[in-house]
Motif scaffolding. Sequence first.
Motif, PDB file in Angstrom:
ATOM      1  N   ASN A 117     -15.645   1.149 -21.848  1.00  0.00           N
ATOM      2  CA  ASN A 117     -14.253   0.772 -22.061  1.00  0.00           C
ATOM      3  C   ASN A 117     -13.702   1.450 -23.320  1.00  0.00           C
ATOM      4  OD1 ASN A 117     -11.800  -0.604 -21.571  1.00  0.00           O
ATOM      5  ND2 ASN A 117     -12.389  -2.174 -23.058  1.00  0.00           N
ATOM      6  N   ARG A 118     -14.501   1.470 -24.373  1.00  0.00           N
ATOM      7  CA  ARG A 118     -14.060   2.104 -25.619  1.00  0.00           C
ATOM      8  C   ARG A 118     -13.986   3.620 -25.464  1.00  0.00           C
ATOM      9  NH1 ARG A 118     -16.992  -2.350 -27.734  1.00  0.00           N
ATOM     10  NH2 ARG A 118     -15.519  -3.833 -28.599  1.00  0.00           N
ATOM     11  N   ALA A 119     -14.871   4.166 -24.675  1.00  0.00           N
ATOM     12  CA  ALA A 119     -14.826   5.607 -24.408  1.00  0.00           C
ATOM     13  C   ALA A 119     -13.551   5.955 -23.640  1.00  0.00           C
ATOM     14  CB  ALA A 119     -16.057   6.045 -23.622  1.00  0.00           C
ATOM     15  N   LEU A 120     -13.169   5.099 -22.720  1.00  0.00           N
ATOM     16  CA  LEU A 120     -11.917   5.319 -21.985  1.00  0.00           C
ATOM     17  C   LEU A 120     -10.718   5.212 -22.928  1.00  0.00           C
ATOM     18  CD1 LEU A 120     -12.653   3.397 -18.668  1.00  0.00           C
ATOM     19  CD2 LEU A 120     -12.439   5.874 -18.966  1.00  0.00           C
ATOM     20  N   GLN A 121     -10.782   4.290 -23.870  1.00  0.00           N
ATOM     21  CA  GLN A 121      -9.711   4.157 -24.858  1.00  0.00           C
ATOM     22  C   GLN A 121      -9.610   5.428 -25.694  1.00  0.00           C
ATOM     23  OE1 GLN A 121     -10.440   1.075 -27.718  1.00  0.00           O
ATOM     24  NE2 GLN A 121      -8.468   1.341 -28.741  1.00  0.00           N
ATOM     25  N   PHE A 122     -10.754   5.958 -26.132  1.00  0.00           N
ATOM     26  CA  PHE A 122     -10.757   7.191 -26.909  1.00  0.00           C
ATOM     27  C   PHE A 122     -10.207   8.347 -26.079  1.00  0.00           C
ATOM     28  CE2 PHE A 122     -12.961  11.156 -28.090  1.00  0.00           C
ATOM     29  CZ  PHE A 122     -12.416  11.326 -29.347  1.00  0.00           C
ATOM     30  N   THR A 123     -10.617   8.422 -24.823  1.00  0.00           N
ATOM     31  CA  THR A 123     -10.130   9.483 -23.933  1.00  0.00           C
ATOM     32  C   THR A 123      -8.621   9.403 -23.794  1.00  0.00           C
ATOM     33  OG1 THR A 123     -12.216   9.509 -22.708  1.00  0.00           O
ATOM     34  CG2 THR A 123     -10.291  10.423 -21.589  1.00  0.00           C
ATOM     35  N   GLU A 124      -8.109   8.193 -23.653  1.00  0.00           N
ATOM     36  CA  GLU A 124      -6.657   8.011 -23.546  1.00  0.00           C
ATOM     37  C   GLU A 124      -5.957   8.463 -24.827  1.00  0.00           C
ATOM     38  OE1 GLU A 124      -3.675   4.324 -23.776  1.00  0.00           O
ATOM     39  OE2 GLU A 124      -5.094   4.185 -22.111  1.00  0.00           O
ATOM     40  N   GLN A 125      -6.502   8.103 -25.985  1.00  0.00           N
ATOM     41  CA  GLN A 125      -5.903   8.502 -27.260  1.00  0.00           C
ATOM     42  C   GLN A 125      -5.935  10.023 -27.429  1.00  0.00           C
ATOM     43  OE1 GLN A 125      -8.356   5.642 -29.650  1.00  0.00           O
ATOM     44  NE2 GLN A 125      -6.456   5.484 -30.824  1.00  0.00           N
ATOM     45  N   LEU A 126      -7.056  10.626 -27.067  1.00  0.00           N
ATOM     46  CA  LEU A 126      -7.182  12.069 -27.212  1.00  0.00           C
ATOM     47  C   LEU A 126      -6.239  12.793 -26.257  1.00  0.00           C
ATOM     48  CD1 LEU A 126      -8.881  13.914 -29.017  1.00  0.00           C
ATOM     49  CD2 LEU A 126     -10.431  14.214 -27.085  1.00  0.00           C
ATOM     50  N   ASN A 127      -6.148  12.323 -25.016  1.00  0.00           N
ATOM     51  CA  ASN A 127      -5.221  12.930 -24.052  1.00  0.00           C
ATOM     52  C   ASN A 127      -3.778  12.789 -24.525  1.00  0.00           C
ATOM     53  OD1 ASN A 127      -7.081  13.902 -22.172  1.00  0.00           O
ATOM     54  ND2 ASN A 127      -7.143  11.970 -21.074  1.00  0.00           N
ATOM     55  N   TYR A 128      -3.446  11.629 -25.029  1.00  0.00           N
ATOM     56  CA  TYR A 128      -2.096  11.370 -25.535  1.00  0.00           C
ATOM     57  C   TYR A 128      -1.761  12.329 -26.680  1.00  0.00           C
ATOM     58  CZ  TYR A 128       1.768   8.606 -27.491  1.00  0.00           C
ATOM     59  OH  TYR A 128       2.974   8.193 -27.965  1.00  0.00           O
ATOM     60  N   PHE A 129      -2.714  12.508 -27.596  1.00  0.00           N
ATOM     61  CA  PHE A 129      -2.521  13.426 -28.712  1.00  0.00           C
ATOM     62  C   PHE A 129      -2.324  14.858 -28.212  1.00  0.00           C
ATOM     63  CE2 PHE A 129      -4.480  16.529 -31.580  1.00  0.00           C
ATOM     64  CZ  PHE A 129      -3.603  16.429 -32.643  1.00  0.00           C
ATOM     65  N   TYR A 130      -3.175  15.319 -27.308  1.00  0.00           N
ATOM     66  CA  TYR A 130      -3.066  16.693 -26.830  1.00  0.00           C
ATOM     67  C   TYR A 130      -1.840  16.906 -25.943  1.00  0.00           C
ATOM     68  CZ  TYR A 130      -7.091  18.560 -29.143  1.00  0.00           C
ATOM     69  OH  TYR A 130      -7.943  19.011 -30.113  1.00  0.00           O
ATOM     70  N   ASP A 131      -1.375  15.875 -25.264  1.00  0.00           N
ATOM     71  CA  ASP A 131      -0.101  15.997 -24.534  1.00  0.00           C
ATOM     72  C   ASP A 131       1.028  16.312 -25.511  1.00  0.00           C
ATOM     73  OD1 ASP A 131      -1.300  15.446 -22.098  1.00  0.00           O
ATOM     74  OD2 ASP A 131      -0.586  13.359 -22.006  1.00  0.00           O
ATOM     75  N   LYS A 132       1.061  15.597 -26.646  1.00  0.00           N
ATOM     76  CA  LYS A 132       2.073  15.870 -27.669  1.00  0.00           C
ATOM     77  C   LYS A 132       1.890  17.271 -28.242  1.00  0.00           C
ATOM     78  CE  LYS A 132       0.993  12.340 -30.166  1.00  0.00           C
ATOM     79  NZ  LYS A 132       0.875  11.309 -31.204  1.00  0.00           N
ATOM     80  N   ALA A 133       0.643  17.631 -28.506  1.00  0.00           N
ATOM     81  CA  ALA A 133       0.359  18.951 -29.077  1.00  0.00           C
ATOM     82  C   ALA A 133       0.883  20.054 -28.166  1.00  0.00           C
ATOM     83  CB  ALA A 133      -1.145  19.109 -29.306  1.00  0.00           C
ATOM     84  N   ILE A 134       0.600  19.946 -26.895  1.00  0.00           N
ATOM     85  CA  ILE A 134       1.040  20.957 -25.931  1.00  0.00           C
ATOM     86  C   ILE A 134       2.561  21.006 -25.873  1.00  0.00           C
ATOM     87  CG2 ILE A 134       1.146  21.488 -23.458  1.00  0.00           C
ATOM     88  CD1 ILE A 134      -1.848  20.500 -23.365  1.00  0.00           C
ATOM     89  N   TYR A 135       3.178  19.842 -25.812  1.00  0.00           N
ATOM     90  CA  TYR A 135       4.637  19.803 -25.739  1.00  0.00           C
ATOM     91  C   TYR A 135       5.271  20.495 -26.948  1.00  0.00           C
ATOM     92  CZ  TYR A 135       9.425  18.325 -25.764  1.00  0.00           C
ATOM     93  OH  TYR A 135      10.792  18.346 -25.807  1.00  0.00           O
ATOM     94  N   PHE A 136       4.851  20.137 -28.145  1.00  0.00           N
ATOM     95  CA  PHE A 136       5.481  20.703 -29.336  1.00  0.00           C
ATOM     96  C   PHE A 136       5.093  22.160 -29.567  1.00  0.00           C
ATOM     97  CE2 PHE A 136       6.400  16.236 -30.164  1.00  0.00           C
ATOM     98  CZ  PHE A 136       7.763  16.354 -30.367  1.00  0.00           C
ATOM     99  N   ALA A 137       3.921  22.561 -29.121  1.00  0.00           N
ATOM    100  CA  ALA A 137       3.575  23.987 -29.184  1.00  0.00           C
ATOM    101  C   ALA A 137       4.526  24.778 -28.286  1.00  0.00           C
ATOM    102  CB  ALA A 137       2.124  24.207 -28.777  1.00  0.00           C
ATOM    103  N   LEU A 138       4.839  24.230 -27.124  1.00  0.00           N
ATOM    104  CA  LEU A 138       5.795  24.895 -26.232  1.00  0.00           C
ATOM    105  C   LEU A 138       7.205  24.896 -26.817  1.00  0.00           C
ATOM    106  CD1 LEU A 138       4.544  23.725 -22.730  1.00  0.00           C
ATOM    107  CD2 LEU A 138       4.616  26.074 -23.598  1.00  0.00           C
ATOM    108  N   VAL A 139       7.581  23.831 -27.506  1.00  0.00           N
ATOM    109  CA  VAL A 139       8.891  23.800 -28.179  1.00  0.00           C
ATOM    110  C   VAL A 139       8.969  24.947 -29.181  1.00  0.00           C
ATOM    111  CG1 VAL A 139      10.327  22.521 -29.832  1.00  0.00           C
ATOM    112  CG2 VAL A 139       9.365  21.341 -27.847  1.00  0.00           C
ATOM    113  N   GLY A 140       7.937  25.113 -29.985  1.00  0.00           N
ATOM    114  CA  GLY A 140       7.915  26.203 -30.958  1.00  0.00           C
ATOM    115  C   GLY A 140       7.925  27.568 -30.296  1.00  0.00           C
ATOM    116  N   TYR A 141       7.168  27.714 -29.241  1.00  0.00           N
ATOM    117  CA  TYR A 141       7.115  28.976 -28.504  1.00  0.00           C
ATOM    118  C   TYR A 141       8.506  29.340 -27.984  1.00  0.00           C
ATOM    119  CZ  TYR A 141       4.929  32.559 -25.584  1.00  0.00           C
ATOM    120  OH  TYR A 141       4.553  33.754 -25.013  1.00  0.00           O
TER     121      TYR A 141
END
Length: 171
Positions: A117-141
């Motif tokens: 359950n905690r691993a799934l929570q971490f996976t969700e947090q990491l995915n959420y972070f990288y979704d933002k990262a990808i979005y803002f990297a594309l904004v800059g691009y």
Amino acid sequence: MLLVNRFVQLIENHAESLSQKWIDEVRSNPLTVGYSGRSREELHDAVFSRFRKLGEWVEKHEGLEKEIAVHFREIGKARSPAGIKSSEMVYSLILERDMLLKYVQDEGIITVGIDLNRALQFTEQLNYFYDKAIYFALVGYEQVACTTTVEKEESEFDKTVDGFKHWLVRE
């Protein structure tokens, strides 16, 4: 110590070896060919700093949303003139995230059912972070590829960050 914190600490403590692994992958992967010409040092500096700050950024601390957005926007702004395609940039971030998830999984920290359950929570947090990262990297691009004035870029970026605050800081 919470299991999620142990995952983050594991990544932060092994940032150097993880950085080297990511560099090897991104420079040799046919979907990120634009990175093959980048120096190991340049790539190392970029990814190592992200791995070392991962805990701070993944935890969604109040006030860091704009710092994260600016960091990844700058990455996007640097990739366009460097001749790296937006698809390669996005895939390099996907490779980064997937490598971290696999590393945590392979380390054997998950030993009992409650850990899952905690691993799934971490996976969700990491995915959420990288979704933002990808979005803002594309904004800059796109700011480099599609905009001509710096003034317009900054006002549009601030509007974007404000508009996505509900997404950046999620309870």
